[in-house]
Write an enzyme that holds these catalytic residues in place. Structure first.
Site, short mmCIF file in Angstrom:
data_model
loop_
_atom_site.label_atom_id
_atom_site.label_comp_id
_atom_site.label_asym_id
_atom_site.label_seq_id
_atom_site.Cartn_x
_atom_site.Cartn_y
_atom_site.Cartn_z
N GLU A 1 0.88 -1.16 0.00
CA GLU A 1 0.00 0.00 0.00
C GLU A 1 0.92 1.22 0.00
O GLU A 1 1.81 1.32 0.84
CB GLU A 1 -0.88 0.00 1.26
N ARG B 1 5.58 -12.56 9.76
CA ARG B 1 6.30 -11.32 9.53
C ARG B 1 7.74 -11.42 10.02
O ARG B 1 8.02 -12.08 11.00
CB ARG B 1 5.65 -10.18 10.32
N LYS C 1 4.33 1.17 9.92
CA LYS C 1 4.48 2.37 9.10
C LYS C 1 3.96 3.60 9.82
O LYS C 1 4.47 4.69 9.67
CB LYS C 1 3.72 2.19 7.77
P1 ATP Z 1 -0.11 -1.66 6.74
O1 ATP Z 1 -0.94 -2.61 5.94
O2 ATP Z 1 -0.40 -1.64 8.19
O3 ATP Z 1 0.03 -0.31 6.15
P2 ATP Z 1 2.03 -3.41 6.01
O4 ATP Z 1 3.39 -3.44 6.58
O5 ATP Z 1 1.20 -4.63 6.01
O6 ATP Z 1 1.34 -2.22 6.74
P3 ATP Z 1 1.71 -3.34 3.14
O7 ATP Z 1 2.03 -2.25 2.22
O8 ATP Z 1 0.33 -3.84 3.21
O9 ATP Z 1 2.18 -2.85 4.57
O10 ATP Z 1 2.71 -4.54 2.88
C1 ATP Z 1 3.00 -5.04 1.59
C2 ATP Z 1 3.40 -6.47 1.68
O11 ATP Z 1 4.51 -6.64 2.54
C3 ATP Z 1 2.28 -7.32 2.25
O12 ATP Z 1 2.16 -8.49 1.44
C4 ATP Z 1 2.73 -7.64 3.63
O13 ATP Z 1 2.23 -8.88 4.04
C5 ATP Z 1 4.25 -7.65 3.49
N1 ATP Z 1 4.89 -7.30 4.77
C6 ATP Z 1 4.66 -6.20 5.49
N2 ATP Z 1 5.39 -6.20 6.64
C7 ATP Z 1 6.10 -7.35 6.62
C8 ATP Z 1 7.04 -7.94 7.53
N3 ATP Z 1 7.38 -7.35 8.68
N4 ATP Z 1 7.58 -9.13 7.19
C9 ATP Z 1 7.25 -9.72 6.03
N5 ATP Z 1 6.36 -9.22 5.14
C10 ATP Z 1 5.80 -8.05 5.42
MG MG Z 2 -0.87 -4.53 4.94
#
Ligand code: ATP
Ligand code: MG
Length: 563
Positions: free
Chosen positions: A43, A268, A278
């Site tokens: 995102e 994660r 974030k």
């Molecule tokens: P949010 O959705 O709260 O803004 P997010 O870290 O999930 O935060 P995304 O942009 O949705 O952000 O993440 C993009 C991809 O990265 C998703 O497929 C997510 O599962 C993966 N991802 C995010 N954080 C991690 C992490 N700490 N370890 C591994 N994969 C991650």
């Molecule tokens: Mg996410």
């Protein structure tokens, strides 16, 4: 001097984890016509961090290993938090990490029309309805893990009513929060995600890509499977918190009867001494505790790049951290280990004095300069040697001289001897102090018989120290970093404000360090090992034609564990 090239590591071995086992099985049974097509779906609401890097390496690595394809897809379904700046930084980071999406950059918002039509289809099937309840009311009726939910009074609207209301939602006839579209599944389901989840919300906001074309926006649960389906993704890899959402992912695709990828969850990657959310990283940026998303102390990809990390080191770290089914926290030291190992092989060695103490070599002729040979990288003979100037006045590190040394101190002491790296053995003859009694200068003599590499004299001393020639040295700013937070898990205690746990000493700026003259023409991003100090890279943000700024990428040893 350009040691900044990052040759592709072609001997990467295929990492084995449970996801590979699932795909191997699918290849055997021909589940997806033996295709593998993964994606990374960020995102654009912040910069990518090391956890995202792990996801990129995993998804791209799978596509590469199975001769498949890898898409970059922006999950740009929330106009209020997203910005074009984030889109651009993400593209740069994914490319830099080696995630090769070729020409496949997609935007979920480009699928909005198709998603809308699918929602209409579900309404027509009696599987979705417009609800007038507000967010609080919906939450109240949702029930709990032990209690079933209650149906909304609007749940049994007719198909025609729903079609009409949904169309008017799209046209902008309602205010934010006035209506939602919900899937009609089961308010008594033991899985709360299946209790008539929301598919669309009304959000009157400007979208960075779609402008004001839309005022209804799909939720993650509704949109994500559709995005995967449209792109004919085979294995939709996401993090564990979506495990309980998988039945919903499957429900939407089954009800629509469209192409159906397999969702697979993994844990994660977390890192100690930092935060990864974030929202929290944004707070550090907005409140100026750090100097932007790429501040070298941040766990973001852009910060690690600015600090001097290589893509290879980050890839090795994420491989070594492992892809697991249970959440865990990786040690920051492991990340540092991978960059140290990589830079040891590729970084040009150099000498830099961070806290200078002047030495006059009284028996070295004034005005004379001797060019000495220095090895560029003992790990790589192909990197050759260089010349470094030696003269009557040099600078050494203040800590390499002690008037009253403790036992076991092998550097310079009054009357003592030490070897100057690549040069001669010198002897401290006289200590010059100022009126406050502080040591300001040493007078030494050198022994011409002891020139490094010649073997003329058999004389041996225990200590070797680095130095620079006073006349030739170049001034540079050097920035040293420590952990951003003082504790291993700054966000473990929900009661406590994580901001209070910031390490006040995470940045030390040395404005006037002295470096070897050859480094004068270094370019942004060049990497060096300053002997005994660690690995450094030329800062891309603050370096100008007048002033070189170096970031310490990492110390030579894991100094943290000794503290
Ligand atoms: P949010 O959705 O709260 O803004 P997010 O870290 O999930 O935060 P995304 O942009 O949705 O952000 O993440 C993009 C991809 O990265 C998703 O497929 C997510 O599962 C993966 N991802 C995010 N954080 C991690 C992490 N700490 N370890 C591994 N994969 C991650
Ligand atoms: Mg996410």
């Amino acid at each position: 001097m350009n040691n900044n090239n990052t040759p592709e590591n072609t001997s990467e071995k295929k990492p084995k984890n449970f996801i590979y086992e699932i795909i191997d099985e699918d290849m055997k049974t021909g589940k997806f016509e033996k295709r593998v097509h993964t994606r990374f779906p960020p995102e654009p609401n912040g910069y990518l961090h090391i956890g995202h890097a792990a996801s990129i390496c995993l998804n791209y690595g799978i596509a590469r290993d199975y001769n498949g394809k890898f898409n970059l897809r922006f999950d740009d379904t929330n106009p209020e938090k997203e910005e074009i700046e984030y889109v651009e930084s993400i593209i740069q980071d994914v490319k830099w990490l080696g995630g090769d999406f070729e020409d496949r950059i997609f935007y979920a918002s480009d699928y909005f029309e198709q998603m809308y039509n699918w929602a209409v289809e579900l309404i027509k099937k009696g599987k979705a309805y417009v609800d007038d309840l507000n967010a609080d009311e919906i939450r109240e009726l949702r029930g709990t893990l032990t209690e079933p939910g209650k149906e909304s009074p609007f749940r049994n609207r007719t198909v025609d009513q729903n079609l009409d209301l949904f169309e008017r939602m799209r046209k902008g006839e309602y205010k934010n929060g006035e209506k939602v579209l919900r899937a009609k599944i089961d308010m008594a389901s033991p899985n709360l995600n299946l209790r008539d989840p929301i598919m669309y919300r009304i959000v009157h906001a400007e979208h960075h890509r779609q402008g004001s074309k839309w005022c209804i926006y799909p939720t993650y649960d509704w949109a994500h499977g559709l995005e995967d389906s449209i792109e004919r993704i085979t294995h939709s890899i996401c993090t564990l918190e979506f495990e309980n959402h998988r039945p919903l992912y499957d429900w939407f695709l089954n009800e629509l009867g469209v192409y159906h990828p397999q969702q697979i969850e993994f844990a994660r990657i977390n890192l100690n001494y930092t935060v990864m959310s974030k929202r929290k990283l944004l707070k550090l940026v907005q409140e100026k505790y750090v100097d932007g998303w790429d501040d070298p102390r941040m766990p973001t990809v852009s910060a690690l790049r600015r600090r001097g990390y290589t893509p290879e080191a980050i890839r090795n770290f994420t491989d070594n951290s492992g892809i697991a089914k249970r959440d865990k926290v990786s040690d920051y030291a492991l990340l540092e280990f991978s960059i140290r190992e990589d830079l040891n092989k590729r970084a040009q060695r150099a000498m830099a004095v961070l806290h200078p103490l002047k030495i006059v070599i009284t028996n070295f002729p004034d005005g004379e300069v001797e060019e000495l040979d220095a090895v560029n990288n003992p790990e790589d003979p192909d990197m050759g040697t260089r010349k470094i100037p030696f003269s009557r006045e040099i600078f050494v590190e203040q800590t390499d001289f002690m008037e009253n040394p403790p036992k076991g101190y092998h550097r310079l002491i009054p009357g003592g001897e030490v070897r100057l790296r690549y040069a001669y053995i010198i002897k401290c003859e006289e200590v010059i102090k100022n009126e406050k009694g502080e040591v300001v200068e040493l007078h030494c003599t050198f022994d011409p018989e002891t020139k490094s590499g010649t073997g003329i004299s058999k004389k041996k001393v225990k200590g070797t120290i680095h130095w620079v020639s006073a006349k030739h040295a170049v001034e540079a700013e050097v920035r040293l970093y420590d952990r951003l937070f003082m504790v291993e898990q700054p966000d473990a205690d929900k009661e406590k404000d994580f901001m209070e746990l910031l390490n006040p000493n995470s940045l030390e700026i040395i404005p006037n360090a002295l470096i070897e003259p050859l480094l004068k023409d270094s370019k942004s991003g060049d990497r060096f090992q300053f002997e005994r100090h660690g690995y450094f890279s030329v800062d891309t943000k603050y370096t100008t034609s007048e002033k070189l700024v170096f970031n310490r990428t990492v110390t030579l040893k894991d100094s943290w564990s000794k503290k």
